[in-house]
Design an enzyme around this catalytic site. Structure first.
Site, PDB file in Angstrom:
ATOM      1  N   ASP A 282       1.809  -6.977  -9.263  1.00 50.38           N
ATOM      2  CA  ASP A 282       1.053  -6.541  -8.163  1.00 50.38           C
ATOM      3  C   ASP A 282       1.543  -7.016  -6.683  1.00 50.38           C
ATOM      4  OD1 ASP A 282      -0.728  -6.056  -5.976  1.00 50.38           O
ATOM      5  OD2 ASP A 282      -2.578  -6.631  -7.064  1.00 50.38           O
ATOM      6  N   ILE A 283       2.149  -6.183  -5.880  1.00 50.20           N
ATOM      7  CA  ILE A 283       3.113  -6.563  -4.813  1.00 50.20           C
ATOM      8  C   ILE A 283       2.370  -7.691  -3.933  1.00 50.20           C
ATOM      9  CG2 ILE A 283       2.602  -4.804  -3.150  1.00 50.20           C
ATOM     10  CD1 ILE A 283       5.722  -4.850  -2.760  1.00 50.20           C
TER      11      ILE A 283
ATOM     12  N   VAL B 296      -0.640   1.415  -2.923  1.00 46.17           N
ATOM     13  CA  VAL B 296       0.036   0.040  -2.154  1.00 46.17           C
ATOM     14  C   VAL B 296      -0.269  -0.157  -0.862  1.00 46.17           C
ATOM     15  CG1 VAL B 296       2.344   0.866  -1.972  1.00 46.17           C
ATOM     16  CG2 VAL B 296       1.970  -1.454  -2.802  1.00 46.17           C
ATOM     17  N   ASP B 297      -0.339   0.681  -0.267  1.00 51.18           N
ATOM     18  CA  ASP B 297      -0.722   0.672   1.155  1.00 51.18           C
ATOM     19  C   ASP B 297      -2.231  -0.029   1.300  1.00 51.18           C
ATOM     20  OD1 ASP B 297      -0.438   1.062   4.073  1.00 51.18           O
ATOM     21  OD2 ASP B 297      -0.669   3.084   4.127  1.00 51.18           O
TER      22      ASP B 297
ATOM     23  N   TYR C 128       3.271  10.605  -3.085  1.00 47.39           N
ATOM     24  CA  TYR C 128       4.220  11.389  -2.165  1.00 47.39           C
ATOM     25  C   TYR C 128       5.023  12.096  -3.512  1.00 47.39           C
ATOM     26  CZ  TYR C 128       3.283   9.986   2.311  1.00 47.39           C
ATOM     27  OH  TYR C 128       2.535   9.750   3.755  1.00 47.39           O
TER      28      TYR C 128
ATOM     29  N   ASN D 128       2.476   5.539   5.593  1.00 46.39           N
ATOM     30  CA  ASN D 128       2.405   6.947   5.878  1.00 46.39           C
ATOM     31  C   ASN D 128       3.002   6.767   7.639  1.00 46.39           C
ATOM     32  OD1 ASN D 128      -0.023   6.803   7.538  1.00 46.39           O
ATOM     33  ND2 ASN D 128      -0.970   6.670   5.622  1.00 46.39           N
TER      34      ASN D 128
ATOM     35  N   GLY E 284       4.330   7.615  -5.922  1.00 44.98           N
ATOM     36  CA  GLY E 284       2.933   7.667  -6.165  1.00 44.98           C
ATOM     37  C   GLY E 284       2.484   9.033  -5.551  1.00 44.98           C
TER      38      GLY E 284
HETATM   39  N1  AR6 Z   1       1.637  -3.310  -6.266  1.00 43.34           N
HETATM   40  C1  AR6 Z   1       2.622  -2.947  -6.637  1.00 43.34           C
HETATM   41  N2  AR6 Z   1       2.961  -1.294  -6.625  1.00 43.34           N
HETATM   42  C2  AR6 Z   1       1.629  -0.658  -6.438  1.00 43.34           C
HETATM   43  C3  AR6 Z   1       0.440  -1.272  -6.049  1.00 43.34           C
HETATM   44  C4  AR6 Z   1       0.578  -2.682  -5.971  1.00 43.34           C
HETATM   45  N3  AR6 Z   1      -0.723  -3.347  -5.747  1.00 43.34           N
HETATM   46  N4  AR6 Z   1      -0.395  -0.294  -5.927  1.00 43.34           N
HETATM   47  C5  AR6 Z   1      -0.094   0.962  -6.244  1.00 43.34           C
HETATM   48  N5  AR6 Z   1       1.377   0.542  -6.628  1.00 43.34           N
HETATM   49  P1  AR6 Z   1       1.910   5.268  -3.525  1.00 43.34           P
HETATM   50  P2  AR6 Z   1       3.937   6.592  -1.843  1.00 43.34           P
HETATM   51  C6  AR6 Z   1       2.575   1.839  -6.888  1.00 43.34           C
HETATM   52  O1  AR6 Z   1       1.041   6.222  -3.760  1.00 43.34           O
HETATM   53  O2  AR6 Z   1       3.831   7.722  -3.060  1.00 43.34           O
HETATM   54  C7  AR6 Z   1      -0.488   6.060   0.783  1.00 43.34           C
HETATM   55  O3  AR6 Z   1      -1.774   6.593   0.858  1.00 43.34           O
HETATM   56  C8  AR6 Z   1       1.904   3.108  -7.455  1.00 43.34           C
HETATM   57  O4  AR6 Z   1       1.496   2.671  -8.821  1.00 43.34           O
HETATM   58  O5  AR6 Z   1       1.006   3.709  -2.946  1.00 43.34           O
HETATM   59  O6  AR6 Z   1       5.155   6.225  -1.070  1.00 43.34           O
HETATM   60  C9  AR6 Z   1       0.016   5.869   1.816  1.00 43.34           C
HETATM   61  O7  AR6 Z   1      -0.744   5.544   3.203  1.00 43.34           O
HETATM   62  C10 AR6 Z   1       3.458   3.633  -7.269  1.00 43.34           C
HETATM   63  O8  AR6 Z   1       4.082   3.681  -8.224  1.00 43.34           O
HETATM   64  O9  AR6 Z   1       3.034   5.278  -2.225  1.00 43.34           O
HETATM   65  C11 AR6 Z   1       0.691   7.201   1.828  1.00 43.34           C
HETATM   66  O10 AR6 Z   1      -0.027   8.045   2.702  1.00 43.34           O
HETATM   67  C12 AR6 Z   1       3.982   3.244  -5.996  1.00 43.34           C
HETATM   68  O11 AR6 Z   1       3.333   1.882  -5.793  1.00 43.34           O
HETATM   69  C13 AR6 Z   1       1.079   7.486   0.632  1.00 43.34           C
HETATM   70  O12 AR6 Z   1       0.234   6.609  -0.177  1.00 43.34           O
HETATM   71  C14 AR6 Z   1       3.762   4.179  -4.539  1.00 43.34           C
HETATM   72  O13 AR6 Z   1       2.616   4.721  -4.833  1.00 43.34           O
HETATM   73  C15 AR6 Z   1       2.439   6.880   0.305  1.00 43.34           C
HETATM   74  O14 AR6 Z   1       2.755   7.532  -1.156  1.00 43.34           O
END
Ligand code: AR6
Length: 176
Positions: free
Chosen positions: A13-14, A36-37, A124, A27, A122
Site C-alpha cells: 500500500d503506497i 490510490v488518490d 484510466y 486527476n 486502474g
Molecule cells: N497503494 C498502491 N496502489 C494502489 C492503491 C494503494 N493504496 N490503491 C489503488 N492502487 P487508480 P488511475 C492501484 O485507478 O488509473 C482516481 O479516481 C490500483 O490497483 O488509482 O491513474 C483519480 O482521481 C491500480 O493498479 O489510478 C483519477 O480520477 C493503480 O493504483 C483516476 O482514479 C492505479 O489505479 C486515475 O486513474
C-alpha cells in the site's frame, strides 16, 4: 552507483511507504477521487485537499507537489496520467511525461526516496503490459542522467500488476 539496485518493485500500500515522497495518480482537478488518490487523501487528512485546492489543477502529464501531512512521506507528488483511448492519442508519451515530470520535481525538492503507484492502470484503463514497460524505462532513463535518488519503488496493489512491473524491471535491467 549501480542503477539496478536503486529501483524495486514491491507489493503493498503506497500510503504506508516510509519514503521522502509518494506519487499520487490524480486527476486534472487535483481535488481527490477513488483508487490510490482516495487512499492518499484519506491517509493524509483534510489538509491535503486544502493545499490541493490552491494549486488550481494539473494538466495531464505534468506534476505538482504538496506536503504529506499525516502520511509517513514528507511530500506527495501529484501527477495526472492519461486516460487510455486505444493508444492513438499520445497516451504513451503522456504516461512517460507523468513519470519524468514527477522525478524532476522530486529532485528539485531534494527527495532521495520515492514510491510510485501504477499510474493510469486502474480507472484510466491503460494496459498494464505497456504501462509497466514505460514506467520502468522512464525511471531507468532518469537514473542514468545522474540523479540523486537512491530508492525508487514501484508499488503494486495486486499480484497481477506486480508480476508485470517485476518482469519489466528484470527485462530492462538485463539490457543495461
Ligand atoms: N497503494 C498502491 N496502489 C494502489 C492503491 C494503494 N493504496 N490503491 C489503488 N492502487 P487508480 P488511475 C492501484 O485507478 O488509473 C482516481 O479516481 C490500483 O490497483 O488509482 O491513474 C483519480 O482521481 C491500480 O493498479 O489510478 C483519477 O480520477 C493503480 O493504483 C483516476 O482514479 C492505479 O489505479 C486515475 O486513474
Amino acid at each position: 552507483m549501480d542503477i539496478s539496485g536503486i529501483i524495486s518493485v514491491i507489493m503493498g500500500d503506497i500510503v504506508e511507504q516510509d519514503v521522502d515522497a509518494i506519487v499520487n495518480a490524480a486527476n486534472n482537478s487535483l481535488l481527490g477521487g477513488g483508487g490510490v488518490d482516495g487512499a492518499i487523501h484519506c491517509a493524509a487528512g483534510p489538509q491535503l485537499l486544502e493545499e490541493c485546492r490552491a494549486l488550481g489543477g494539473c494538466p495531464t502529464g505534468e506534476a505538482r507537489i504538496t506536503k504529506g501531512y499525516m502520511l509517513p512521506a514528507k511530500w506527495v507528488i501529484h501527477t495526472v496520467g492519461p486516460v487510455w483511448k486505444g493508444g492513438r492519442f499520445r497516451e504513451e508519451q503522456l504516461l512517460t511525461d507523468a513519470y519524468r515530470n514527477s522525478l524532476t520535481l522530486a529532485e528539485k525538492y531534494d527527495v532521495k526516496s520515492i514510491a510510485f503507484p501504477g499510474i493510469s492502470i486502474g480507472a484510466y484503463g491503460f494496459p498494464v503490459e505497456i504501462a509497466s514497460g514505460l514506467a520502468v524505462g522512464t525511471i531507468l532513463e532518469h537514473l542514468k542522467t545522474g540523479s540523486s535518488l537512491n530508492d525508487v519503488r514501484l508499488i503494486c496493489f495486486n499480484e497481477a500488476s506486480y508480476i508485470f512491473y517485476l518482469n519489466a524491471l528484470e527485462q530492462q535491467v538485463s539490457l543495461l
